[in-house]
Scaffold this active site. Structure first.
Site, short mmCIF file in Angstrom:
data_model
loop_
_atom_site.label_atom_id
_atom_site.label_comp_id
_atom_site.label_asym_id
_atom_site.label_seq_id
_atom_site.Cartn_x
_atom_site.Cartn_y
_atom_site.Cartn_z
N HIS A 55 0.81 -1.23 0.00
CA HIS A 55 0.00 0.00 0.00
C HIS A 55 0.84 1.27 0.00
O HIS A 55 0.63 2.18 0.81
CB HIS A 55 -0.95 0.00 1.19
N HIS A 84 -6.64 -3.55 -5.29
CA HIS A 84 -6.32 -2.14 -5.50
C HIS A 84 -5.58 -1.90 -6.81
O HIS A 84 -5.35 -0.74 -7.17
CB HIS A 84 -5.49 -1.59 -4.33
N GLU A 99 -19.54 19.41 -18.77
CA GLU A 99 -19.40 18.18 -17.99
C GLU A 99 -20.06 18.34 -16.63
O GLU A 99 -20.71 17.42 -16.13
CB GLU A 99 -17.92 17.83 -17.83
#
Length: 741
Positions: free
Chosen positions: A183, A243, A688
């Site tokens: 991580h 992840h 957008e």
């Protein structure tokens, strides 16, 4: 005679002294055991708080994705612009042709200036290149974008040649070292290499996914691992984690930048949104490579989908990131085209019952949704859209325009029915794999393949028997010891190694020592919260563990200091969660306050809090840390909530209700903003924003007309640059919530 009496007195005195010392030792022992037991209880409670909040965040990610998927299926664009926008918004992981990808990420066109003093790479890589990278990253140097793209290009070519399940043998090396989640914590990787040695022909490594997010040096970790992978392709093996998914990376994209802001700001959007914010891989890459960051991110997304799914040691030990389910099939996993699942969270969910009528409608067949008993059939879908009345042929320009529009609408309708996107001819998603010639093949095959990958990346073991949906994380499943036993027996395995869960000691056995969890990121939640660990396997496949703390401060803290520090951080995060749900808590408390006294019992307080937050925490045990004072066992809940608001409020004039809304929705807002901001510039255009706000307002039940949205988008462009940054985006959220419905 006198001499004997003196001896007896001395003996009795000595005996009494020993007895007192023994009693004192017993009292000290009892006190120490109670003290350790209390510390352990505090540690366990703290751990449950961190895990509950972490898993709730992951569940929010999947809920948000499901919301997007629902919009894709249910939202009817009112114009071609809206249709194009939705297509671009929700398809951010498209595949490229080989030539297109190389052209897009043309590293050879990027010049390296003479002033660059960082490491330089040339291919094929040598061990000296890896050593130079390690030294450079220790000195906080950055690898030039040209070399990063070149490395990713070579890594991708290598990964494409690998099978879905890598095979490792201990015959060719003394031992195999397995590492869990890192991580983005580079210090942990450095410490592993310092203790265990660098990868080499005699030192094999398996890194079990989740290299990125939360830590600040995910990119450096990937560069180092990819470098060693290319130097020692037979000794270094990388598994994909949950992840290694660009949709997951998006959720952490803005968190880090919002944890520290000046208190002098008058804008409520500039509040410190979290005391323990995570750092996202998307945000990290764009901050470190402002010019070429978009190319680097695109290459990483493509490399991630080519990472192998599992590793098998000596045909006896299976290494996967998350876990298994009762339907996990290694034979199917070996045959899956893993690169097609760019994001495990992005499979287009087409129900078989709705897909078949669509395909049958194209072929002119009637749906088979009704039986002989005369049950109501599903509504038939027609390829022909409802056409506007044709203008007179006398007006040739108008008639020509109408004809072109009609033909284009028919083409677009056919494309939507078979999920063919004009802008993405090469993306092979589940939907686009189903074509007219495949109608006789089972439509669930792609869905089942997706579930296989989802389960091995997201699942967790549980002590109970069976297999059930993992509602805590929102993805994967919980599998019991019976599922493990059957799986090991079916494939003649000794045990499983997985990661995915932080463990206080860095590792943990379960299921009768048949499942081993290994986690290599120390101090994951807070300094002192947990150790990191890795495991070494020799030819006998007996695991040998090495534990460590990568942070020097953690070594200087006593157990009490360490637990107190972690506990403080955990309760701070928990109080943020409570504050974010103030309105719902008030409603829950009033249900128990039938006489409107403003007071409820502590037992009712605990029940109400759990009914709102649904974190599965022992609230009665946590109550002394959250409720400081009570009168006669009754809680004045309004004053308690006011105290929570004071803790979170950085400016006295900010409304507590507004702060609550921002806290509760910040993660979703960050993720949505990142999805809209396709070039990761930190800015989105007016158009957008307008289109997105229509979608999000429907999710938040916010009523606002098109004119109101137009006025809003112009009013929040404070610097009048024609774009909206994230602070302005949050400000828009504040203004809309203040608008009368």
């Amino acid at each position: 005679m006198g001499s004997g009496t003196s001896v007896n007195v001395q003996y009795k005195y000595s005996l009494q002294k020993s007895e007192n010392a023994f009693k004192a030792a017993v009292l000290i022992q009892q006190w120490y055991r109670r003290h350790v037991a209390r510390l352990e209880m505090r540690r366990c409670c703290t751990w449950r708080i961190f895990q509950s909040i972490e898993y709730a965040c992951e569940q929010d990610q999947i809920k948000l994705h499901n919301f997007f998927s629902y919009l894709m299926d249910q939202f009817t664009p009112s114009s071609s612009k809206e249709r194009d926008f939705i297509s671009r918004m929700f398809v951010s992981g498209e595949s490229y042709k080989e030539a297109e990808l190389e052209k897009y990420c043309d590293y050879e066109s990027i010049e390296v200036p003479d002033s660059y003093i960082g490491p330089r790479l040339s291919f094929p890589l040598l061990p000296d290149h890896a050593t130079a990278l390690l030294e450079a990253f220790q000195q906080k140097q950055q690898l030039h974008a040209r070399y990063v793209l070149n490395l990713l290009h070579e890594t991708r070519k290598h990964l494409k040649q690998l099978p879905n399940i890598s095979h490792v043998s201990t015959c060719y090396s003394e031992e195999v070292t397995v590492c869990g989640d890192l991580h983005g914590q580079l210090d942990d990787l450095f410490l592993i290499f310092y203790k265990n040695g660098l990868p080499s022909p005699s030192k094999s490594y398996v890194f079990n996914g989740d290299f990125v997010d939360r830590g600040k040096q995910s990119l450096e970790i990937l560069v180092i691992l990819f470098t060693f992978l290319l130097i020692y392709p037979k000794e270094v093996h990388l598994n994909r984690g949950n992840h290694e998914d660009h949709m997951v990376n998006l959720r952490y994209g803005f968190c880090a930048g919002l944890s520290t802001v000046p208190r002098a700001c008058t804008n409520p959007t500039e509040l410190p949104l979290s005391s323990s914010s995570s750092y996202g891989f998307t945000k990290e890459v764009m901050q470190k490579y402002k010019v070429h960051g978009k190319k680097i991110l695109r290459m990483f997304q493509n490399v991630f989908c080519w990472l192998p799914l599992a590793t098998l040691i000596d045909q006896k030990v299976l290494i996967i990131h998350g876990g298994i389910s009762d339907t996990t099939d290694l034979d199917m996993l070996e045959k899956i085209q893993r690169d097609k699942f760019i994001s495990v969270l992005r499979l287009k969910k087409r129900k078989e019952s709705s897909r078949k009528p669509e395909v049958q409608a194209i072929n002119g067949e009637s749906p088979s949704g009704s039986d002989a008993a005369g049950k109501e059939a599903a509504p038939r879908l027609s390829v022909q859209p409802q056409l506007a009345q044709a203008p007179s042929t006398a007006n040739r320009p108008e008639f020509s325009r109408w004809l072109r529009q009609t033909v284009q609408e028919q083409i677009d309708t056919c494309r939507r029915l078979v999920d063919i996107s004009e802008s993405e001819p090469e993306e092979l998603t589940y939907s686009s794999m189903v074509s007219l010639k495949d109608v006789d093949e089972p439509c669930w095959t792609r869905q089942e393949e997706w579930k296989q990958i989802l389960d091995i990346l997201w699942s967790d073991p549980m002590p109970q028997e069976g297999c059930r949906e993992n509602k805590v994380r929102g993805g994967g499943c919980y599998f019991g010891p019976d599922v493990t036993e059957k799986f090991l027996e079916k494939y003649s395995l000794q045990f499983l190694i997985r990661s995915h869960e932080c463990k206080q000691e860095g590792y943990e056995f379960c299921h009768n020592r048949k499942v081993l969890t290994i986690f290599s990121a120390s101090n994951y939640y807070e300094i002192g919260s947990n150790r990191g660990a890795y495991v070494k396997l020799g030819p006998d496949l007996i695991p040998h563990f090495v534990q460590y703390q990568a942070n020097k401060t953690a070594h200087m803290l006593t157990m009490t200091q360490r637990i107190s520090r972690v506990e403080e951080s955990a309760f701070r995060a928990l109080r943020e969660q409570l504050f974010a749900h103030t309105s719902a808590l008030i409603s829950a408390f009033r249900a128990y306050d039938m006489d409107n006294t403003g007071r409820i019992t502590l037992s009712n307080w605990a029940t109400a809090v759990e009914s709102v937050l649904r974190l599965g925490l022992p609230w009665r045990m946590l109550r002394p840390q959250l409720v400081r004072s009570t009168k006669d066992g009754m809680l004045e809940y309004k004053s308690w909530l006011d105290d929570l608001a004071m803790e979170q409020r950085s400016q006295e004039h900010i409304q507590s209700s507004l702060l609550e809304i921002i806290y509760r929705n910040r993660s979703n807002l960050e993720t949505i903003f990142r999805i809209i901001d396709r070039d990761h510039s930190g800015l989105i255009s007016f158009e957008e924003f307008q289109q997105t706000w229509k979608l999000f307002s429907s999710h938040m039940n916010i009523g606002l007309t098109d004119d109101g949205i137009d006025d809003l988008v112009r009013s929040i462009d404070f610097n009048k640059d024609g774009n909206i940054d994230f602070n302005e985006f949050l400000e828009a959220f504040r203004l809309v919530k203040q608008c009368p419905s």
